[in-house]
Design an enzyme around this catalytic site. Structure first.
Site, short mmCIF file in Angstrom:
data_model
loop_
_atom_site.label_atom_id
_atom_site.label_comp_id
_atom_site.label_asym_id
_atom_site.label_seq_id
_atom_site.Cartn_x
_atom_site.Cartn_y
_atom_site.Cartn_z
N CYS A 114 -6.89 -9.60 28.65
CA CYS A 114 -5.78 -9.27 27.74
C CYS A 114 -5.39 -7.80 27.77
O CYS A 114 -4.32 -7.43 27.28
CB CYS A 114 -6.11 -9.71 26.32
SG CYS A 114 -6.24 -11.49 26.16
N HIS A 248 -1.21 -5.47 21.69
CA HIS A 248 -1.49 -6.79 22.27
C HIS A 248 -1.48 -7.79 21.11
O HIS A 248 -2.02 -7.52 20.04
CB HIS A 248 -2.84 -6.79 22.98
CG HIS A 248 -3.32 -8.16 23.31
ND1 HIS A 248 -2.53 -9.07 23.97
CD2 HIS A 248 -4.50 -8.79 23.07
CE1 HIS A 248 -3.19 -10.20 24.12
NE2 HIS A 248 -4.39 -10.07 23.57
N ASN A 278 -1.14 -15.79 21.67
CA ASN A 278 -1.71 -14.76 22.54
C ASN A 278 -1.38 -15.11 24.00
O ASN A 278 -1.92 -16.07 24.54
CB ASN A 278 -3.23 -14.73 22.31
CG ASN A 278 -3.93 -13.67 23.15
OD1 ASN A 278 -3.36 -13.14 24.10
ND2 ASN A 278 -5.18 -13.39 22.82
N1 COA Z 1 -8.88 -25.22 12.61
C1 COA Z 1 -9.67 -25.46 11.56
N2 COA Z 1 -10.92 -24.96 11.47
C2 COA Z 1 -11.35 -24.21 12.50
C3 COA Z 1 -10.56 -23.92 13.62
C4 COA Z 1 -9.27 -24.47 13.66
N3 COA Z 1 -8.43 -24.26 14.69
N4 COA Z 1 -11.27 -23.13 14.46
C5 COA Z 1 -12.46 -22.92 13.89
N5 COA Z 1 -12.53 -23.58 12.71
C6 COA Z 1 -13.61 -23.64 11.74
C7 COA Z 1 -14.95 -23.33 12.36
O1 COA Z 1 -15.48 -24.50 12.96
C8 COA Z 1 -15.73 -22.88 11.16
O2 COA Z 1 -16.16 -24.02 10.44
P1 COA Z 1 -17.62 -24.05 9.78
O3 COA Z 1 -17.61 -22.93 8.76
O4 COA Z 1 -17.65 -25.41 9.18
O5 COA Z 1 -18.57 -23.83 10.89
C9 COA Z 1 -14.71 -22.17 10.28
O6 COA Z 1 -13.43 -22.61 10.76
C10 COA Z 1 -14.79 -20.66 10.38
O7 COA Z 1 -14.89 -20.32 11.73
P2 COA Z 1 -14.94 -18.84 12.20
O8 COA Z 1 -14.96 -18.81 13.70
O9 COA Z 1 -15.97 -18.10 11.48
O10 COA Z 1 -13.51 -18.36 11.66
P3 COA Z 1 -12.91 -16.94 11.63
O11 COA Z 1 -12.50 -16.57 10.29
O12 COA Z 1 -13.73 -15.95 12.40
O13 COA Z 1 -11.57 -17.16 12.46
C11 COA Z 1 -10.73 -16.79 14.66
C12 COA Z 1 -11.66 -17.62 13.79
C13 COA Z 1 -10.86 -17.28 16.09
C14 COA Z 1 -9.29 -16.99 14.19
C15 COA Z 1 -11.12 -15.29 14.52
O14 COA Z 1 -12.50 -15.14 14.69
C16 COA Z 1 -10.41 -14.44 15.52
O15 COA Z 1 -9.21 -14.31 15.49
N6 COA Z 1 -11.15 -13.76 16.42
C17 COA Z 1 -10.56 -12.96 17.45
C18 COA Z 1 -10.14 -13.86 18.56
C19 COA Z 1 -9.23 -13.20 19.52
O16 COA Z 1 -8.28 -12.57 19.13
N7 COA Z 1 -9.49 -13.39 20.82
C20 COA Z 1 -8.69 -12.91 21.85
C21 COA Z 1 -8.86 -11.45 22.01
S1 COA Z 1 -7.88 -10.91 23.31
#
Ligand code: COA
Length: 321
Positions: A114, A248, A278
Protein backbone atom coordinates in the site's frame (compact mmCIF):
# COMPACT_ATOMS: atom_id res chain seq x y z
CA UNK A 1 18.89 25.76 -8.97
CA UNK A 2 18.57 21.98 -8.85
CA UNK A 3 16.12 20.23 -11.13
CA UNK A 4 12.71 19.59 -9.54
CA UNK A 5 9.88 17.21 -10.38
CA UNK A 6 6.54 18.91 -11.08
CA UNK A 7 3.26 17.01 -10.84
CA UNK A 8 1.70 17.93 -14.17
CA UNK A 9 -0.86 15.22 -14.97
CA UNK A 10 -3.46 13.22 -13.04
CA UNK A 11 -5.72 10.35 -14.03
CA UNK A 12 -7.81 7.62 -12.45
CA UNK A 13 -9.77 4.54 -13.41
CA UNK A 14 -12.34 2.61 -11.39
CA UNK A 15 -14.05 -0.55 -12.64
CA UNK A 16 -17.78 -0.21 -13.39
CA UNK A 17 -19.02 -2.73 -10.86
CA UNK A 18 -19.82 -1.24 -7.46
CA UNK A 19 -20.31 -3.58 -4.50
CA UNK A 20 -22.09 -2.11 -1.48
CA UNK A 21 -21.66 -3.20 2.12
CA UNK A 22 -25.19 -4.56 2.01
CA UNK A 23 -24.29 -6.78 -0.92
CA UNK A 24 -21.42 -8.24 1.12
CA UNK A 25 -23.67 -8.61 4.16
CA UNK A 26 -26.04 -10.72 2.06
CA UNK A 27 -23.36 -13.41 1.72
CA UNK A 28 -21.15 -12.92 4.80
CA UNK A 29 -21.70 -12.51 8.52
CA UNK A 30 -21.18 -8.74 8.54
CA UNK A 31 -23.26 -5.58 8.30
CA UNK A 32 -23.19 -2.15 6.68
CA UNK A 33 -23.11 -0.65 10.15
CA UNK A 34 -20.10 -2.72 11.32
CA UNK A 35 -18.09 -1.91 8.18
CA UNK A 36 -18.98 1.81 8.18
CA UNK A 37 -18.31 2.29 11.88
CA UNK A 38 -14.95 0.48 11.91
CA UNK A 39 -13.61 1.65 8.54
CA UNK A 40 -15.70 4.44 6.97
CA UNK A 41 -16.22 2.27 3.86
CA UNK A 42 -19.67 2.15 2.23
CA UNK A 43 -18.81 0.57 -1.13
CA UNK A 44 -15.93 -0.54 -3.35
CA UNK A 45 -15.35 -0.99 -7.10
CA UNK A 46 -14.55 -4.53 -8.18
CA UNK A 47 -12.72 -5.48 -11.38
CA UNK A 48 -14.69 -7.09 -14.18
CA UNK A 49 -13.40 -10.16 -15.97
CA UNK A 50 -11.32 -8.08 -18.41
CA UNK A 51 -10.01 -5.47 -15.96
CA UNK A 52 -6.37 -6.06 -15.01
CA UNK A 53 -3.54 -4.04 -13.48
CA UNK A 54 -2.38 -3.39 -17.05
CA UNK A 55 -5.73 -2.34 -18.54
CA UNK A 56 -6.69 -0.16 -15.57
CA UNK A 57 -3.21 1.36 -15.29
CA UNK A 58 -3.19 2.20 -19.01
CA UNK A 59 -6.63 3.84 -18.73
CA UNK A 60 -5.47 6.00 -15.82
CA UNK A 61 -2.23 6.82 -17.66
CA UNK A 62 -4.10 8.02 -20.78
CA UNK A 63 -6.12 10.43 -18.65
CA UNK A 64 -2.99 11.70 -16.87
CA UNK A 65 -1.25 12.30 -20.22
CA UNK A 66 -4.31 14.12 -21.49
CA UNK A 67 -4.38 16.33 -18.37
CA UNK A 68 -0.68 17.12 -18.80
CA UNK A 69 -1.11 17.90 -22.51
CA UNK A 70 1.58 15.32 -23.29
CA UNK A 71 1.58 12.29 -25.55
CA UNK A 72 3.06 8.86 -24.88
CA UNK A 73 5.96 9.91 -27.16
CA UNK A 74 6.99 12.47 -24.53
CA UNK A 75 7.35 9.88 -21.76
CA UNK A 76 10.80 8.56 -20.82
CA UNK A 77 9.79 6.02 -18.17
CA UNK A 78 6.80 4.20 -16.71
CA UNK A 79 6.92 3.07 -13.08
CA UNK A 80 4.05 0.95 -11.81
CA UNK A 81 3.44 0.27 -8.14
CA UNK A 82 1.43 -2.93 -7.87
CA UNK A 83 1.13 -6.08 -5.77
CA UNK A 84 -1.28 -7.62 -8.25
CA UNK A 85 0.45 -7.70 -11.65
CA UNK A 86 -1.13 -9.65 -14.52
CA UNK A 87 2.03 -11.72 -14.93
CA UNK A 88 5.28 -12.31 -13.06
CA UNK A 89 6.88 -10.80 -16.16
CA UNK A 90 6.88 -8.83 -18.39
CA UNK A 91 6.34 -6.07 -15.86
CA UNK A 92 2.94 -4.35 -15.84
CA UNK A 93 4.79 -1.12 -16.70
CA UNK A 94 6.15 -2.65 -19.90
CA UNK A 95 2.71 -3.98 -20.85
CA UNK A 96 1.34 -0.47 -20.27
CA UNK A 97 4.09 0.98 -22.45
CA UNK A 98 2.85 -1.31 -25.24
CA UNK A 99 -0.80 -0.33 -24.61
CA UNK A 100 0.21 3.32 -24.96
CA UNK A 101 2.19 2.61 -28.13
CA UNK A 102 5.54 3.51 -26.52
CA UNK A 103 8.70 2.01 -27.96
CA UNK A 104 11.05 4.48 -26.30
CA UNK A 105 12.04 4.76 -22.66
CA UNK A 106 11.93 2.09 -19.97
CA UNK A 107 9.43 0.64 -17.53
CA UNK A 108 9.42 -1.51 -14.41
CA UNK A 109 7.17 -2.52 -11.54
CA UNK A 110 7.80 -1.81 -7.91
CA UNK A 111 6.35 -3.81 -5.00
CA UNK A 112 5.83 -1.96 -1.72
CA UNK A 113 2.18 -2.93 -1.10
CA UNK A 114 0.00 0.00 0.00
CA UNK A 115 3.03 2.34 0.21
CA UNK A 116 3.83 1.59 -3.44
CA UNK A 117 2.79 4.95 -4.84
CA UNK A 118 5.00 6.89 -2.39
CA UNK A 119 7.90 4.56 -3.25
CA UNK A 120 7.25 5.00 -7.00
CA UNK A 121 7.02 8.79 -6.66
CA UNK A 122 10.32 8.82 -4.79
CA UNK A 123 11.99 6.59 -7.38
CA UNK A 124 10.69 8.67 -10.30
CA UNK A 125 11.87 11.87 -8.58
CA UNK A 126 15.36 10.41 -8.21
CA UNK A 127 15.53 9.57 -11.95
CA UNK A 128 14.40 13.10 -12.82
CA UNK A 129 16.82 14.82 -10.44
CA UNK A 130 19.64 12.66 -11.77
CA UNK A 131 18.83 13.77 -15.31
CA UNK A 132 18.06 10.21 -16.42
CA UNK A 133 14.47 11.00 -17.43
CA UNK A 134 12.43 14.15 -18.03
CA UNK A 135 8.80 12.94 -18.02
CA UNK A 136 7.73 9.88 -16.02
CA UNK A 137 4.36 8.17 -15.69
CA UNK A 138 3.95 7.05 -12.06
CA UNK A 139 1.08 4.59 -11.75
CA UNK A 140 -0.55 2.63 -8.94
CA UNK A 141 -2.81 -0.17 -10.24
CA UNK A 142 -4.34 -2.94 -8.14
CA UNK A 143 -6.82 -5.79 -8.34
CA UNK A 144 -6.93 -6.88 -4.70
CA UNK A 145 -10.26 -8.60 -5.39
CA UNK A 146 -8.12 -11.40 -6.88
CA UNK A 147 -5.94 -11.90 -3.77
CA UNK A 148 -8.72 -11.63 -1.23
CA UNK A 149 -10.30 -14.60 0.48
CA UNK A 150 -13.93 -13.64 -0.04
CA UNK A 151 -14.97 -15.87 2.86
CA UNK A 152 -12.75 -13.94 5.34
CA UNK A 153 -14.91 -11.10 6.68
CA UNK A 154 -11.93 -9.65 8.56
CA UNK A 155 -10.22 -8.66 5.29
CA UNK A 156 -12.57 -8.87 2.30
CA UNK A 157 -14.71 -5.91 3.34
CA UNK A 158 -11.68 -3.59 3.35
CA UNK A 159 -10.40 -3.62 -0.22
CA UNK A 160 -11.37 -2.46 -3.71
CA UNK A 161 -9.85 -2.28 -7.20
CA UNK A 162 -8.68 0.66 -9.30
CA UNK A 163 -5.77 2.59 -10.77
CA UNK A 164 -4.37 6.11 -10.51
CA UNK A 165 -1.59 7.85 -12.44
CA UNK A 166 0.51 10.99 -12.16
CA UNK A 167 2.88 12.52 -14.71
CA UNK A 168 6.05 13.87 -13.13
CA UNK A 169 7.97 16.32 -15.24
CA UNK A 170 11.46 17.73 -14.63
CA UNK A 171 11.87 21.50 -14.47
CA UNK A 172 15.02 23.61 -14.27
CA UNK A 173 13.09 26.86 -13.94
CA UNK A 174 13.49 28.43 -10.49
CA UNK A 175 10.26 28.25 -8.46
CA UNK A 176 8.53 26.85 -5.43
CA UNK A 177 6.44 24.19 -7.14
CA UNK A 178 7.11 20.46 -7.27
CA UNK A 179 7.95 17.50 -5.14
CA UNK A 180 9.86 18.85 -2.13
CA UNK A 181 10.93 15.58 -0.55
CA UNK A 182 9.99 11.94 0.01
CA UNK A 183 10.75 9.72 3.00
CA UNK A 184 10.71 5.91 2.79
CA UNK A 185 10.86 3.23 5.49
CA UNK A 186 10.43 -0.51 5.82
CA UNK A 187 10.68 -3.05 8.62
CA UNK A 188 10.60 -6.69 7.57
CA UNK A 189 10.39 -7.94 11.15
CA UNK A 190 6.71 -6.93 11.02
CA UNK A 191 6.18 -8.73 7.70
CA UNK A 192 3.74 -11.27 9.12
CA UNK A 193 1.20 -8.64 10.18
CA UNK A 194 0.00 -8.11 6.60
CA UNK A 195 1.06 -10.33 3.73
CA UNK A 196 -0.06 -12.42 0.78
CA UNK A 197 0.47 -16.09 1.44
CA UNK A 198 2.21 -17.17 -1.77
CA UNK A 199 2.79 -15.98 -5.33
CA UNK A 200 4.07 -17.43 -8.58
CA UNK A 201 7.27 -18.45 -6.76
CA UNK A 202 5.35 -20.30 -4.00
CA UNK A 203 2.45 -22.17 -5.55
CA UNK A 204 2.12 -24.43 -2.50
CA UNK A 205 0.54 -21.50 -0.64
CA UNK A 206 -2.96 -20.03 -0.81
CA UNK A 207 -2.15 -16.74 -2.54
CA UNK A 208 -4.59 -14.92 -0.24
CA UNK A 209 -4.10 -11.75 1.76
CA UNK A 210 -3.70 -12.32 5.52
CA UNK A 211 -3.79 -9.62 8.16
CA UNK A 212 -3.60 -8.96 11.87
CA UNK A 213 -5.88 -5.92 11.71
CA UNK A 214 -5.42 -4.70 15.26
CA UNK A 215 -1.61 -4.66 15.11
CA UNK A 216 -1.57 -3.08 11.65
CA UNK A 217 -3.86 -0.35 12.98
CA UNK A 218 -1.55 0.31 15.93
CA UNK A 219 1.56 0.51 13.71
CA UNK A 220 -0.25 2.68 11.15
CA UNK A 221 -1.19 5.54 13.46
CA UNK A 222 2.24 5.63 15.15
CA UNK A 223 4.39 5.25 12.02
CA UNK A 224 2.33 7.60 9.86
CA UNK A 225 2.38 10.27 12.54
CA UNK A 226 6.17 10.11 12.80
CA UNK A 227 6.42 10.04 9.01
CA UNK A 228 4.46 13.27 8.53
CA UNK A 229 6.58 14.91 11.23
CA UNK A 230 9.72 13.77 9.43
CA UNK A 231 8.52 15.23 6.11
CA UNK A 232 7.64 18.64 7.54
CA UNK A 233 10.79 18.85 9.64
CA UNK A 234 12.98 18.06 6.62
CA UNK A 235 11.55 21.06 4.80
CA UNK A 236 11.47 23.39 7.82
CA UNK A 237 7.67 23.52 7.58
CA UNK A 238 4.93 23.34 10.14
CA UNK A 239 1.53 21.62 10.47
CA UNK A 240 -0.14 24.95 9.71
CA UNK A 241 1.59 25.12 6.30
CA UNK A 242 -0.23 22.02 5.04
CA UNK A 243 -3.18 22.84 2.78
CA UNK A 244 -4.18 19.24 2.06
CA UNK A 245 -3.50 15.82 3.53
CA UNK A 246 -3.84 13.15 0.83
CA UNK A 247 -3.41 9.93 2.80
CA UNK A 248 -3.43 6.32 1.70
CA UNK A 249 -7.07 5.34 2.04
CA UNK A 250 -7.11 2.25 4.29
CA UNK A 251 -9.43 3.19 7.10
CA UNK A 252 -11.11 6.45 8.09
CA UNK A 253 -10.06 5.99 11.72
CA UNK A 254 -6.36 5.78 10.76
CA UNK A 255 -6.75 8.86 8.53
CA UNK A 256 -8.49 10.80 11.30
CA UNK A 257 -5.77 9.78 13.77
CA UNK A 258 -3.06 11.31 11.56
CA UNK A 259 -5.15 14.41 10.73
CA UNK A 260 -5.68 14.97 14.45
CA UNK A 261 -1.95 14.79 15.04
CA UNK A 262 -1.50 17.50 12.37
CA UNK A 263 -4.39 19.49 13.88
CA UNK A 264 -5.85 19.52 10.35
CA UNK A 265 -9.63 19.97 10.10
CA UNK A 266 -11.53 17.27 8.20
CA UNK A 267 -12.19 19.76 5.36
CA UNK A 268 -8.46 19.69 4.53
CA UNK A 269 -8.24 15.92 4.20
CA UNK A 270 -9.01 14.25 0.86
CA UNK A 271 -11.18 11.19 1.53
CA UNK A 272 -12.09 8.49 -0.98
CA UNK A 273 -12.08 5.45 1.31
CA UNK A 274 -15.85 5.73 1.77
CA UNK A 275 -16.45 5.05 -1.95
CA UNK A 276 -13.27 3.25 -3.09
CA UNK A 277 -12.30 1.26 0.04
CA UNK A 278 -8.58 0.41 0.16
CA UNK A 279 -7.17 0.27 -3.39
CA UNK A 280 -3.60 -0.14 -2.07
CA UNK A 281 -1.00 1.58 -4.31
CA UNK A 282 -3.80 3.16 -6.38
CA UNK A 283 -5.44 5.03 -3.51
CA UNK A 284 -3.26 8.16 -3.34
CA UNK A 285 -3.14 8.87 -7.10
CA UNK A 286 -6.91 8.26 -7.30
CA UNK A 287 -7.46 10.75 -4.46
CA UNK A 288 -5.08 13.30 -6.05
CA UNK A 289 -6.89 12.98 -9.36
CA UNK A 290 -10.24 13.62 -7.73
CA UNK A 291 -9.12 16.61 -5.65
CA UNK A 292 -7.18 18.29 -8.45
CA UNK A 293 -9.98 17.89 -10.98
CA UNK A 294 -12.73 19.15 -8.66
CA UNK A 295 -10.62 22.20 -7.81
CA UNK A 296 -9.95 21.49 -4.13
CA UNK A 297 -6.17 21.30 -4.60
CA UNK A 298 -5.02 24.56 -6.16
CA UNK A 299 -1.76 25.96 -7.46
CA UNK A 300 0.50 26.87 -4.55
CA UNK A 301 -1.06 24.41 -2.08
CA UNK A 302 1.27 22.34 0.08
CA UNK A 303 0.10 18.72 -0.15
CA UNK A 304 1.23 16.03 2.27
CA UNK A 305 0.89 12.39 1.21
CA UNK A 306 1.48 9.37 3.48
CA UNK A 307 0.99 5.62 3.35
CA UNK A 308 1.67 2.40 5.23
CA UNK A 309 1.34 -1.13 3.94
CA UNK A 310 2.51 -4.73 4.06
CA UNK A 311 6.21 -5.12 4.68
CA UNK A 312 5.77 -3.18 6.77
CA UNK A 313 6.52 -0.31 4.42
CA UNK A 314 5.64 3.31 5.05
CA UNK A 315 6.54 6.78 3.93
CA UNK A 316 5.51 10.30 3.08
CA UNK A 317 5.87 12.86 0.32
CA UNK A 318 5.51 16.63 0.37
CA UNK A 319 4.66 18.55 -2.76
CA UNK A 320 3.90 22.16 -3.64
CA UNK A 321 1.25 22.20 -6.39
N1 COA B 1 -18.11 -7.83 10.19
C1 COA B 1 -18.51 -8.10 11.44
N2 COA B 1 -17.65 -8.47 12.41
C2 COA B 1 -16.36 -8.56 12.08
C3 COA B 1 -15.87 -8.28 10.79
C4 COA B 1 -16.81 -7.90 9.82
N3 COA B 1 -16.46 -7.61 8.55
N4 COA B 1 -14.53 -8.45 10.78
C5 COA B 1 -14.17 -8.81 12.02
N5 COA B 1 -15.27 -8.91 12.80
C6 COA B 1 -15.37 -9.26 14.21
C7 COA B 1 -14.19 -10.07 14.68
O1 COA B 1 -14.39 -11.44 14.37
C8 COA B 1 -14.22 -9.79 16.16
O2 COA B 1 -15.20 -10.61 16.76
P1 COA B 1 -14.94 -11.28 18.19
O3 COA B 1 -14.78 -10.11 19.14
O4 COA B 1 -16.19 -12.05 18.40
O5 COA B 1 -13.72 -12.10 18.03
C9 COA B 1 -14.71 -8.36 16.27
O6 COA B 1 -15.32 -8.07 15.00
C10 COA B 1 -13.60 -7.36 16.53
O7 COA B 1 -12.55 -7.67 15.67
P2 COA B 1 -11.24 -6.81 15.62
O8 COA B 1 -10.35 -7.34 14.54
O9 COA B 1 -10.68 -6.65 16.97
O10 COA B 1 -11.88 -5.41 15.19
P3 COA B 1 -11.21 -4.02 15.08
O11 COA B 1 -11.92 -3.04 15.87
O12 COA B 1 -9.72 -4.10 15.23
O13 COA B 1 -11.49 -3.67 13.55
C11 COA B 1 -10.36 -3.68 11.46
C12 COA B 1 -11.00 -4.52 12.55
C13 COA B 1 -9.81 -4.62 10.40
C14 COA B 1 -11.42 -2.78 10.83
C15 COA B 1 -9.25 -2.81 12.09
O14 COA B 1 -8.41 -3.59 12.89
C16 COA B 1 -8.42 -2.12 11.06
O15 COA B 1 -8.90 -1.29 10.32
N6 COA B 1 -7.10 -2.41 11.00
C17 COA B 1 -6.24 -1.85 10.00
C18 COA B 1 -6.40 -2.63 8.75
C19 COA B 1 -5.82 -1.95 7.57
O16 COA B 1 -6.04 -0.79 7.35
N7 COA B 1 -5.09 -2.71 6.75
C20 COA B 1 -4.53 -2.25 5.56
C21 COA B 1 -3.37 -1.37 5.83
S1 COA B 1 -2.70 -0.86 4.32
Amino acid sequence: MARRSLLVGFGGFLPDRVVSNDELAARLETSDDWIKTRTGITQRHIAGEHDTATSMGAAAARKALDYAGLSADDIDAVIVATSTPDQAFPATAVRIQAELGMKQGFGFDLAAACSGFIYALSTADAFIRAGQARNILVIGSEVYSRIIDWSDRGTCVLFGDGAGAVVLSGSDTPGEQGLLSTHLHSDGTAGDLLYVDGAVGRRDKSGYLKMNGRDVFRHAVAKLSSSVDEALKAEGLDYSDVAWLVPHQANIRIIEGVAKKLALPAEQVVITVDRHANTSAASIPLALDEAVRDGRIKKGDLVLMEALGGGLTWGSALARF
